[in-house]
Design an enzyme around this catalytic site. Structure first.
Site, PDB file in Angstrom:
ATOM      1  N   ASP A 151      26.624  38.270  29.824  1.00  0.00           N
ATOM      2  CA  ASP A 151      27.838  37.429  29.613  1.00  0.00           C
ATOM      3  C   ASP A 151      29.117  38.414  29.531  1.00  0.00           C
ATOM      4  OD1 ASP A 151      29.530  35.178  29.948  1.00  0.00           O
ATOM      5  OD2 ASP A 151      28.289  33.999  28.394  1.00  0.00           O
ATOM      6  N   GLU A 184      30.426  37.176  34.629  1.00  0.00           N
ATOM      7  CA  GLU A 184      31.643  37.944  34.336  1.00  0.00           C
ATOM      8  C   GLU A 184      32.789  36.979  34.459  1.00  0.00           C
ATOM      9  OE1 GLU A 184      35.064  40.429  35.520  1.00  0.00           O
ATOM     10  OE2 GLU A 184      33.843  39.082  36.631  1.00  0.00           O
ATOM     11  N   TRP A 185      32.613  35.962  35.103  1.00  0.00           N
ATOM     12  CA  TRP A 185      33.335  34.809  35.151  1.00  0.00           C
ATOM     13  C   TRP A 185      34.557  35.099  36.218  1.00  0.00           C
ATOM     14  CZ3 TRP A 185      35.521  35.471  29.563  1.00  0.00           C
ATOM     15  CH2 TRP A 185      34.303  35.028  28.830  1.00  0.00           C
ATOM     16  N   GLY A 186      34.167  36.081  37.062  1.00  0.00           N
ATOM     17  CA  GLY A 186      35.088  36.296  38.171  1.00  0.00           C
ATOM     18  C   GLY A 186      36.577  37.072  37.940  1.00  0.00           C
ATOM     19  N   ASP A 187      36.652  37.361  36.583  1.00  0.00           N
ATOM     20  CA  ASP A 187      37.804  37.808  35.930  1.00  0.00           C
ATOM     21  C   ASP A 187      38.302  38.987  36.828  1.00  0.00           C
ATOM     22  OD1 ASP A 187      37.923  35.887  34.216  1.00  0.00           O
ATOM     23  OD2 ASP A 187      37.932  36.906  32.455  1.00  0.00           O
ATOM     24  N   ASN A 188      37.267  39.925  36.956  1.00  0.00           N
ATOM     25  CA  ASN A 188      37.530  41.199  37.532  1.00  0.00           C
ATOM     26  C   ASN A 188      36.954  41.619  39.116  1.00  0.00           C
ATOM     27  OD1 ASN A 188      38.709  43.327  35.095  1.00  0.00           O
ATOM     28  ND2 ASN A 188      36.990  42.039  34.202  1.00  0.00           N
ATOM     29  N   ASP A 206      33.185  28.799  33.802  1.00  0.00           N
ATOM     30  CA  ASP A 206      32.016  27.715  33.539  1.00  0.00           C
ATOM     31  C   ASP A 206      32.285  26.378  34.375  1.00  0.00           C
ATOM     32  OD1 ASP A 206      31.158  29.514  31.674  1.00  0.00           O
ATOM     33  OD2 ASP A 206      31.222  28.532  30.305  1.00  0.00           O
TER      34      ASP A 206
END
Length: 404
Positions: A151, A184-188, A206
């Site tokens: 995570d 990684e939630w697609g942040d980068n 999420d």
């Protein structure tokens, strides 16, 4: 030069040499991974009995036979680190220890996964892996872990590429093939750099238990099924065998309508997302079982070409998605985004569907294709107009094969 300095330089040289050749384990996730995860239904309310009972239920309810193989423990399994920094399982929740639990799951012919985080603490406030990456990977390997979900909480000051590459290298150094699921939630934009780092990467924040909504927290949002589907635009070129766009865990069987459950499952299958169940598999309705074990929809997800579907047409509230399959076959999904029943009238011979990425063409203007409806088993062919009526938030999923 002092011996200690020589030893330090030698160790540094070895580390550099290893990192230069480190890579994720090949041969894992040749098709999108399938399994179950504890978080959506149970959050932190987990223990070893739940995990054992879940493994048993996956066999009893036909999930293992359908292709689901991973039993994944999410956040909150952690105890403290010992005096040497080695992470321990919570002694009250997991009194038998993770090695015994892994042995039990393996004894059922399944695989086991575990959760950690790039930060010093996990999203649930438990010990993360920052500064302990190699130590934790070695511990997981010794326990017999097969899958690591990693995570992105408590990540302030960290570089995503560096943080995830470090854990990849740690897994490699531990010597046990473990699927590396990057959360990684697609942040980068991991799809741009993580092909050689992880076996899958989350593309969004999420999922939320709704079909069409956004649920906003103070500093982030959670997304409904349609919102996550929309966020996949442009990402298909980065997905393929061994490196998948992960649209998050499934909410099937957790409170959506039956039609919404089918559409949710079909969309994840068409877009080659990992199929990780989030429901309580010990207690499933017959409808949920039928959806989650539908062999024709699963086969579309598990097609060995590994090409992600794309939306080739939108007509009002109807969306048309196409996915090239192995052996010259195709899958098509028609999705009703509306909350009203909507008629479908599709004249096959009016369209020639061209996929620039895979260089495949579905040319129903020249070739007749037979089709089978994955949900109903109904058959037909492209010489006749496709006419139907879709329920609110419903789908039609067809598999097409050129007539010989």
């Amino acid at each position: 030069m002092k011996r200690s300095m020589l030893n330090m330089l030698a160790l540094s040289a070895c580390t550099v040499a290893f990192n230069a050749h480190a890579q994720k384990f090949d041969g894992l996730a040749a098709t999108p991974q399938m399994g179950w995860n504890s978080w959506n239904t149970f959050a932190c309310d987990i223990n070893e009995k739940l995990i054992r009972d879940t493994a048993d239920a996956m066999i009893k309810n036909g999930l293992k036979d359908a292709g689901y193989e991973y039993v994944n423990i999410d956040d909150c399994w952690h105890g403290k680190r010992d005096e040497k920094g080695v992470i321990q399982a919570d002694p009250e929740r997991f009194p038998s220890g993770m090695k015994a639990l892994a042995d039990y799951v393996h004894g059922k012919g399944l695989k086991i996964g575990i959760y950690s985080d790039v930060g010093a603490t996990t999203c649930g406030g438990h010990p993360g892996s920052r500064g302990h990456e190699y130590q934790d990977a070695q511990t997981y390997a010794a326990w017999g872990i097969d899958y690591i979900k990693y995570d992105w909480c408590d990540s302030k000051g960290l570089n995503a590429v560096g943080a995830y590459t470090t854990m990849r290298d740690a897994i490699r150094a531990a010597g046990r093939p473990m699927l590396f699921s990057m959360c990684e939630w697609g942040d980068n934009k991991p799809w741009e750099w993580a092909k050689d780092v992880g076996h899958s990467w989350r593309t969004t924040g999420d999922i939320y238990l709704c079909f069409d909504c956004e649920f906003s927290e103070a500093s982030y949002s959670r997304w409904g099924v349609l919102q996550i589907l929309d966020k996949q635009a442009g990402l298909r070129v980065h997905s393929g065998p061994g490196h998948w766009n992960d649209m998050d865990m499934l909410e099937v069987g957790r409170g959506l309508t039956e039609d919404e459950d089918r559409s949710h499952f079909a969309a994840w299958a068409m877009l080659a997302s990992p199929l990780i169940l989030g429901n309580d598999v010990r207690k499933m309705s017959d409808a949920t079982k039928r959806i989650l074990t539908n062999k024709d929809v699963i086969a579309i997800n598990q097609d060995k070409l590994g090409i992600q579907a794309w939306r080739f047409m939108q007509a009002g509230q109807l969306e048309y998605w196409a996915k090239p399959l192995d052996n010259g076959e195709w899958a098509m999904m028609i999705l009703n985004r509306s909350e009203q029943p909507t008629p479908v009238s599709y004249q096959w011979t009016n369209y020639r569907i061209n996929d620039d990425m895979s260089k495949r063409v579905l040319d129903t203007t020249k070739t007749v294709f037979t089709w089978t409806d994955a949900w109903t088993g109904k058959t037909g062919d492209t010489s006749k107009k496709l006419e139907s009526k879709l329920a609110p938030h419903g789908t039609i999923v067809l598999r097409l094969k050129a007539r010989s």
